[in-house]
Design an enzyme around this catalytic site. Structure first.
Site, PDB file in Angstrom:
ATOM      1  N   LYS A 176      33.305  31.270  37.169  1.00  0.00           N
ATOM      2  CA  LYS A 176      32.095  31.670  37.898  1.00  0.00           C
ATOM      3  C   LYS A 176      31.413  32.781  37.111  1.00  0.00           C
ATOM      4  CE  LYS A 176      30.847  34.816  40.825  1.00  0.00           C
ATOM      5  NZ  LYS A 176      29.476  35.086  40.388  1.00  0.00           N
ATOM      6  N   GLY A 229      34.634  42.990  35.781  1.00  0.00           N
ATOM      7  CA  GLY A 229      33.498  43.532  36.518  1.00  0.00           C
ATOM      8  C   GLY A 229      33.731  44.994  36.819  1.00  0.00           C
ATOM      9  N   SER A 230      33.076  45.502  37.830  1.00  0.00           N
ATOM     10  CA  SER A 230      33.161  46.934  38.128  1.00  0.00           C
ATOM     11  C   SER A 230      34.485  47.272  38.821  1.00  0.00           C
ATOM     12  CB  SER A 230      31.997  47.348  39.010  1.00  0.00           C
ATOM     13  OG  SER A 230      32.096  46.690  40.248  1.00  0.00           O
ATOM     14  N   THR A 233      34.439  46.572  42.676  1.00  0.00           N
ATOM     15  CA  THR A 233      34.636  45.150  43.007  1.00  0.00           C
ATOM     16  C   THR A 233      36.066  44.730  42.675  1.00  0.00           C
ATOM     17  OG1 THR A 233      32.323  44.783  42.415  1.00  0.00           O
ATOM     18  CG2 THR A 233      33.656  42.842  42.746  1.00  0.00           C
ATOM     19  N   GLY A 234      36.602  45.261  41.584  1.00  0.00           N
ATOM     20  CA  GLY A 234      37.991  44.937  41.202  1.00  0.00           C
ATOM     21  C   GLY A 234      38.968  45.271  42.322  1.00  0.00           C
ATOM     22  N   GLU A 251      39.754  43.474  34.403  1.00  0.00           N
ATOM     23  CA  GLU A 251      39.101  44.216  33.310  1.00  0.00           C
ATOM     24  C   GLU A 251      37.892  44.901  33.924  1.00  0.00           C
ATOM     25  OE1 GLU A 251      39.739  44.764  30.115  1.00  0.00           O
ATOM     26  OE2 GLU A 251      41.652  43.715  30.276  1.00  0.00           O
ATOM     27  N   CYS A 286      31.102  47.728  28.710  1.00  0.00           N
ATOM     28  CA  CYS A 286      32.166  48.425  29.449  1.00  0.00           C
ATOM     29  C   CYS A 286      32.810  49.528  28.619  1.00  0.00           C
ATOM     30  CB  CYS A 286      33.226  47.425  29.885  1.00  0.00           C
ATOM     31  SG  CYS A 286      33.880  46.444  28.526  1.00  0.00           S
ATOM     32  N   GLU A 386      30.232  55.682  36.159  1.00  0.00           N
ATOM     33  CA  GLU A 386      29.723  54.709  35.178  1.00  0.00           C
ATOM     34  C   GLU A 386      28.271  54.369  35.526  1.00  0.00           C
ATOM     35  OE1 GLU A 386      31.082  50.590  35.301  1.00  0.00           O
ATOM     36  OE2 GLU A 386      31.409  50.675  33.139  1.00  0.00           O
TER      37      GLU A 386
END
Ligand code: NAD
Length: 490
Positions: A176, A229-230, A233-234, A251, A286, A386
């Site tokens: 996705k 992702g961020s 969200t992780g 990651e 990142c 970030e």
């Protein structure tokens, strides 16, 4: 572009290119023009992709035949190499990314696939004899169906980093991508799907929004989630995966420090810092070294030169020759970056940039001037959070101990850099910094045969290298009993 010539990307499900529940127009963040459409999928498309992937791992030869996998992956890498310009063009059109950078990313896709094609036959375990009448065979097996949830900032590089080891280890995959960059991901998979030897269902693409990501983390028939992702969200992904105890690789985000000692080669440190800040992709990397820690006696000179470099960068559509810094990806990202710039104005001194650029053609895109803040305190928000934009915070330190303390003083641990001519200082700092990658007198290079990944809230698991391959495997112990009368030494 006229709607007649506009490419309409589709999902790849069970070897067929199929429409989603809806379609979304994607606009270039540099020009505002519609560049193509991508499918917006629902759970129906996701379920179909998972059924196809499950079928491919359970019934076909894919998972058991490393020679087949190597052949398919080498052929894929060859096709990517033949199509680097086309893939890079698509990537620049949808993301505004500097074209040379987009070409490097397409090349990285080929390199990663070649690397993992080469190690498909390295998926092996070991044999142990714990007792004369027992033989334990530790085999490495594919995890099964891998769900890859990816962000928009490096679509081809991240497809490569996930798909390469997942397929080399014998899994099937459902990818996705982020909707904004689903076009280049689909273009990359069109090449793979054209290979006759690739069994249907091994690779699936389901484009869609956050909802599809959430559905993947809860799906009972997905065995592993590879999420990039961020960090926030992780954490949600990790919580959701607990429901079915999926294998997980994360990651996540970073706020990486670049430490410049006063004995550094200045030109090299400056070049490394500018490269590290990732202005070339408007800071949307990142690993970007967005906290520049400079030793006291060098601080003023170094930050002046850094600000000068940032001010002189050419900002524009990455498709144009000579552009060094492209747009940020979306209006939401533009607003986020500008909000942080306002926070920075209240916390520190602005040394360069600090505004949206709207002159001439730039008015149609989401451009932010490369920005440097100086006299930033270690606990300032612009030194802690970030931003994911072209914004660098310059901090001061007096000695190695303080540099290490500041470097470790955020929730992240993705990467770090150190510039010094003193090898003892370099190694001492490299060992003290809690980060998955530390660069010494250079910044930002990654290679497929060297592991990378995050510590602390920057993630778990490693990508690339043999460890990256092993992330996509399970170990099984097959314990064989031997008739004691026939066992060795009996
Ligand atoms: P994001 O976390 O918002 O989204 C990433 C992906 O997750 C998207 O596909 C999104 O649709 C999906 N998603 C969103 N919410 C979800 C949920 N609740 N459950 C499942 N999936 C969900 O990140 P972003 O803004 O797209 O990307 C930027 C971030 O990615 C930055 O923090 C950056 O540092 C990080 N990143 C990390 C690496 C790395 O290697 N460590 C590489 C690239 C980007």
């Amino acid at each position: 572009m006229s709607t007649a010539t506009m490419k309409r990307y589709r999902n790849l499900i069970g070897g067929e290119w199929v429409v989603g529940a809806e379609e979304r127009e994607i606009r270039s963040p540099a020009t505002g023009h519609v560049v193509h459409t991508v499918p917006v999928s629902g759970e129906k498309q996701l379920d179909a992709a998972v059924v196809a992937a499950r079928g491919a791992v359970d019934s076909g030869s894919w998972s058991w035949d490393p020679e087949l996998r190597a052949r398919v992956l080498f052929e894929y890498a060859r096709l990517v190499r033949e199509n680097i310009d086309a893939l890079a063009t698509e990537l620049t059109r949808e993301s505004g990314k500097v074209f040379g950078l987009a070409k490097n990313e397409a090349r990285r896709l080929a390199q990663s696939i070649e690397y993992f094609a080469g190690i498909t036959r390295w998926v092996y375990g070991r044999t142990i004899s714990p007792r004369p009448d027992l033989l334990n065979i530790i085999v490495r097996e594919p995890v099964g169906v891998v769900g890859a949830i990816l962000p928009w900032n490096m679509p081809l590089g991240l497809v490569a980093r996930t798909l390469g080891p997942a397929l080399a280890a014998g899994n099937a995959i459902v990818i996705k991508p982020d909707e904004l960059t689903a076009g280049s991901s689909a273009a990359a998979l069109e090449l793979l799907a054209s290979i006759p030897d690739l069994p249907a269902g091994v690779v699936n693409l389901v484009a869609g929004g956050d909802g599809i990501g959430k559905a993947m983390t809860a799906h009972p028939d997905i065995d592993m989630i590879a999420f990039t992702g961020s960090s926030d969200t992780g954490k949600e992904v990790m919580r959701a995966c607990a429901g079915t105890l999926k294998k997980l690789s994360l990651e996540l985000g970073g706020k990486s420090p670049v430490v410049v000692f006063d004995d550094a080669d200045l030109d090299r440190a400056l070049a490394g810092t500018v490269e590290g800040a990732a202005f070339y992709h408007a800071g949307q990397i990142c690993l970007a070294g967005t906290r520049v820690l400079v030793q006291d006696s060098l601080y003023d000179e170094f930050t002046d030169r850094l600000a000068e470099r940032a001010t002189n960068m050419r900002v524009g559509d990455g498709a144009e020759r000579g552009v060094q810094c492209g747009p940020v990806i979306s209006e939401a990202q533009l607003q986020r970056v500008l909000d942080y710039v306002e926070v920075g104005r209240g916390e520190a001194q602005l040394a360069a940039g600090g505004r949206r650029l709207t002159d001439g053609a730039l008015a149609d895109g989401y451009f932010v001037a490369p920005t440097v803040f100086r006299d930033v305190a270690p606990d300032a928000r612009i030194a802690q959070e970030e931003i994911f934009g072209p914004v660098v915070s310059a901090l001061r330190f007096s000695d190695l101990g303080e540099a290490a303390e500041i470097a470790n003083g955020t929730r992240y641990g993705l990467a770090a850099g150190v510039f010094t001519r003193d090898i003892d200082k370099a190694i001492a700092l490299a060992r003290r910094v809690r980060a998955g990658t530390v660069w010494v007198n250079t910044y930002g290079q990654l290679f497929q045969n060297s592991e990378m990944g995050g510590m602390r809230e920057s993630g778990m698991g490693r990508q690339y290298g043999l460890e990256g391959l092993h992330e996509y495997t399970e170990l099984k112990n097959i314990a064989i009993g031997i008739d004691p009368r026939l066992a060795p030494g009996s």
